[in-house]
Design a protein around this motif. Structure first.
Motif, mmCIF file in Angstrom:
data_model
loop_
_atom_site.group_PDB
_atom_site.id
_atom_site.type_symbol
_atom_site.label_atom_id
_atom_site.label_comp_id
_atom_site.label_asym_id
_atom_site.label_seq_id
_atom_site.Cartn_x
_atom_site.Cartn_y
_atom_site.Cartn_z
ATOM 1 N N GLY A 110 9.634 76.207 -30.010
ATOM 2 C CA GLY A 110 10.641 76.310 -31.552
ATOM 3 C C GLY A 110 11.609 75.114 -31.581
ATOM 4 O O GLY A 110 12.505 75.302 -32.115
ATOM 5 N N ILE A 111 11.360 73.904 -31.063
ATOM 6 C CA ILE A 111 12.122 72.659 -31.112
ATOM 7 C C ILE A 111 12.049 72.164 -32.562
ATOM 8 O O ILE A 111 13.246 71.821 -32.892
ATOM 9 N N HIS A 112 11.091 72.167 -33.265
ATOM 10 C CA HIS A 112 10.876 71.754 -34.708
ATOM 11 C C HIS A 112 12.117 72.496 -35.431
ATOM 12 O O HIS A 112 12.484 71.774 -36.279
ATOM 13 N N GLU A 113 12.455 73.804 -35.109
ATOM 14 C CA GLU A 113 13.451 74.393 -36.281
ATOM 15 C C GLU A 113 14.881 73.823 -35.531
ATOM 16 O O GLU A 113 15.740 73.591 -36.437
ATOM 17 N N GLN A 114 15.154 74.022 -34.301
ATOM 18 C CA GLN A 114 16.364 73.563 -33.825
ATOM 19 C C GLN A 114 16.772 72.233 -34.023
ATOM 20 O O GLN A 114 18.071 71.914 -34.325
ATOM 21 N N VAL A 115 16.011 71.183 -34.301
ATOM 22 C CA VAL A 115 16.124 69.814 -34.598
ATOM 23 C C VAL A 115 16.871 69.707 -35.846
ATOM 24 O O VAL A 115 17.773 68.927 -36.099
ATOM 25 N N TRP A 116 16.470 70.685 -36.839
ATOM 26 C CA TRP A 116 16.938 70.459 -38.203
ATOM 27 C C TRP A 116 18.495 70.764 -38.250
ATOM 28 O O TRP A 116 19.270 69.968 -38.966
ATOM 29 N N LYS A 117 18.732 71.531 -37.304
ATOM 30 C CA LYS A 117 20.464 71.785 -37.246
ATOM 31 C C LYS A 117 21.120 70.761 -36.760
ATOM 32 O O LYS A 117 22.148 70.409 -36.808
ATOM 33 N N MET A 118 20.269 70.195 -35.699
ATOM 34 C CA MET A 118 21.035 68.853 -35.027
ATOM 35 C C MET A 118 21.234 67.672 -35.917
ATOM 36 O O MET A 118 22.248 67.038 -35.924
ATOM 37 N N LEU A 119 20.302 67.480 -36.881
ATOM 38 C CA LEU A 119 20.399 66.704 -37.909
ATOM 39 C C LEU A 119 21.679 66.835 -38.918
ATOM 40 O O LEU A 119 22.112 65.643 -39.495
ATOM 41 N N ASP A 120 22.088 67.974 -38.984
ATOM 42 C CA ASP A 120 23.136 68.181 -39.901
ATOM 43 C C ASP A 120 24.420 68.040 -39.130
ATOM 44 O O ASP A 120 25.679 68.363 -39.901
ATOM 45 N N ARG A 121 24.601 68.077 -37.925
ATOM 46 C CA ARG A 121 25.787 67.904 -37.253
ATOM 47 C C ARG A 121 26.513 66.502 -37.545
ATOM 48 O O ARG A 121 25.954 65.396 -37.847
ATOM 49 N N HIS A 122 27.610 66.498 -37.304
ATOM 50 C CA HIS A 122 28.551 65.146 -37.502
ATOM 51 C C HIS A 122 28.214 64.059 -36.462
ATOM 52 O O HIS A 122 28.188 62.991 -36.839
ATOM 53 N N GLN A 123 28.211 64.501 -35.135
ATOM 54 C CA GLN A 123 27.850 63.587 -34.138
ATOM 55 C C GLN A 123 26.793 62.704 -34.309
ATOM 56 O O GLN A 123 25.586 62.994 -34.496
ATOM 57 N N VAL A 124 27.142 61.168 -34.273
ATOM 58 C CA VAL A 124 25.851 60.180 -34.222
ATOM 59 C C VAL A 124 24.757 60.455 -33.337
ATOM 60 O O VAL A 124 23.676 60.587 -33.525
ATOM 61 N N ARG A 125 25.222 60.955 -32.003
ATOM 62 C CA ARG A 125 24.246 61.270 -30.921
ATOM 63 C C ARG A 125 23.349 62.394 -31.309
ATOM 64 O O ARG A 125 22.053 62.247 -31.020
ATOM 65 N N HIS A 126 23.754 63.257 -31.992
ATOM 66 C CA HIS A 126 22.703 64.581 -32.554
ATOM 67 C C HIS A 126 21.982 63.834 -33.429
ATOM 68 O O HIS A 126 20.685 64.138 -33.519
ATOM 69 N N LYS A 127 22.434 63.180 -34.452
ATOM 70 C CA LYS A 127 21.408 62.609 -35.397
ATOM 71 C C LYS A 127 20.368 61.746 -34.917
ATOM 72 O O LYS A 127 19.239 61.729 -35.235
ATOM 73 N N LEU A 128 20.868 60.916 -34.040
ATOM 74 C CA LEU A 128 19.915 59.946 -33.189
ATOM 75 C C LEU A 128 18.625 61.042 -32.763
ATOM 76 O O LEU A 128 17.424 60.342 -32.970
ATOM 77 N N VAL A 129 18.964 61.881 -31.739
ATOM 78 C CA VAL A 129 17.992 62.761 -31.134
ATOM 79 C C VAL A 129 17.220 63.400 -32.252
ATOM 80 O O VAL A 129 15.934 63.300 -32.115
ATOM 81 N N ALA A 130 17.824 63.854 -33.307
ATOM 82 C CA ALA A 130 17.156 64.733 -34.315
ATOM 83 C C ALA A 130 16.044 63.722 -34.954
ATOM 84 O O ALA A 130 14.976 64.138 -35.332
ATOM 85 N N THR A 131 16.423 62.546 -35.234
ATOM 86 C CA THR A 131 15.739 61.535 -36.119
ATOM 87 C C THR A 131 14.615 60.867 -35.499
ATOM 88 O O THR A 131 13.545 61.121 -35.747
ATOM 89 N N ALA A 132 14.618 60.757 -33.992
ATOM 90 C CA ALA A 132 13.393 60.388 -33.070
ATOM 91 C C ALA A 132 12.405 61.460 -32.993
ATOM 92 O O ALA A 132 11.342 61.161 -33.068
ATOM 93 N N THR A 133 13.012 62.690 -32.942
ATOM 94 C CA THR A 133 12.156 63.827 -32.856
ATOM 95 C C THR A 133 11.397 64.165 -34.048
ATOM 96 O O THR A 133 10.149 64.365 -33.919
ATOM 97 N N LEU A 134 11.886 64.074 -34.979
ATOM 98 C CA LEU A 134 11.229 64.364 -36.463
ATOM 99 C C LEU A 134 10.190 63.220 -36.672
ATOM 100 O O LEU A 134 9.178 63.798 -37.133
ATOM 101 N N GLY A 135 10.426 62.138 -36.431
ATOM 102 C CA GLY A 135 9.378 61.298 -36.508
ATOM 103 C C GLY A 135 8.309 61.513 -35.389
ATOM 104 O O GLY A 135 7.192 61.337 -35.804
#
Length: 229
Positions: A110-135
């Protein structure tokens, strides 16, 4: 004389008060440092326990060891960042069918759904991880979001977004990414070259040549350096 004594007492009281505040501030800082150290120690222990369980699983998935879904342990929410860190590092080191198996594992968990929530967070580290994962997951649904992140003032985030777009659809991505290569002086050439190599010469040659012809001399010179990648 009395005024002089009163003034002296006020100075002494002020000095004592300042000393008390200094002691209090020192105590607060020491307490904060202790809490941070304890938190880091706990996190490191959790991470060590996590990799003992999950690194062998990732290795087995990559080697096509026939890992069954029934034997997968539950991935605790608090361990999600640990998992994505290990998963992305593993993804960066492999090619071919192993990538598909890693993606299947992520979707099973279920990672692919949880990553979307990380992308919406304000912390840059969460956006970085989410972006790499979505790619790595090739999430076409993330296309518009990733295009906007290429514009980010954060160098690493913009580069990861560009890389993710190329991973999802290189031919569609390069006409978007290459103009940024000419504009962004903060993008390290080595990182850009890695993105272009991932896309492959067939996808790169035409949009890169077109961008060079349309660019100003200084930007064209920057792009010319990528012709041999």
């Amino acid at each position: 004389m009395l005024d002089s004594l009163a003034s002296s007492e006020s100075i002494v009281q002020a000095a004592l008060l300042s000393g008390q505040f200094a002691l209090l501030a020192t105590a607060v800082l020491l307490g904060y440092a202790f809490v941070l150290r304890a938190s880091l120690t706990l996190r490191n222990r959790r991470y060590a326990a996590f990799i003992q369980v999950w690194r062998p699983i990732l290795a087995e998935v990559v080697s096509d060891g026939g890992l069954s879904q029934e034997t997968l342990p539950a991935l605790r929410r608090r361990d999600l960042e640990f998992f994505l860190h290990e998963w992305n590092i593993t993804h960066d080191s492999i090619r071919g069918s192993a990538e598909s198996r890693l993606n299947a594992l992520a979707r099973e968990l279920g990672i692919h759904e949880q990553v979307w929530k990380m992308l919406d967070r304000h912390q840059v580290r969460h956006k970085l991880v989410a972006t790499a994962t979505l790619g790595h997951l090739g999430e076409v649904r993330a296309w518009d979001r990733l295009c906007s992140l290429v514009e980010s003032g954060n160098t690493l985030l913009s580069l990861l977004a560009a890389s993710a777009l190329v991973q999802i659809d290189a031919k569609r991505a390069l006409p978007i990414v290459i103009p940024h290569m000419a504009e962004r002086e903060d993008w390290p050439p080595a990182r850009v070259a890695t993105i272009l190599r991932r896309a492959g010469p067939d996808a790169v040659s035409e949009p890169l040549a077109a961008a060079i012809l349309e660019a100003t001399p200084d930007k064209a010179n920057r792009l010319l350096g990528y012709l041999d990648t």
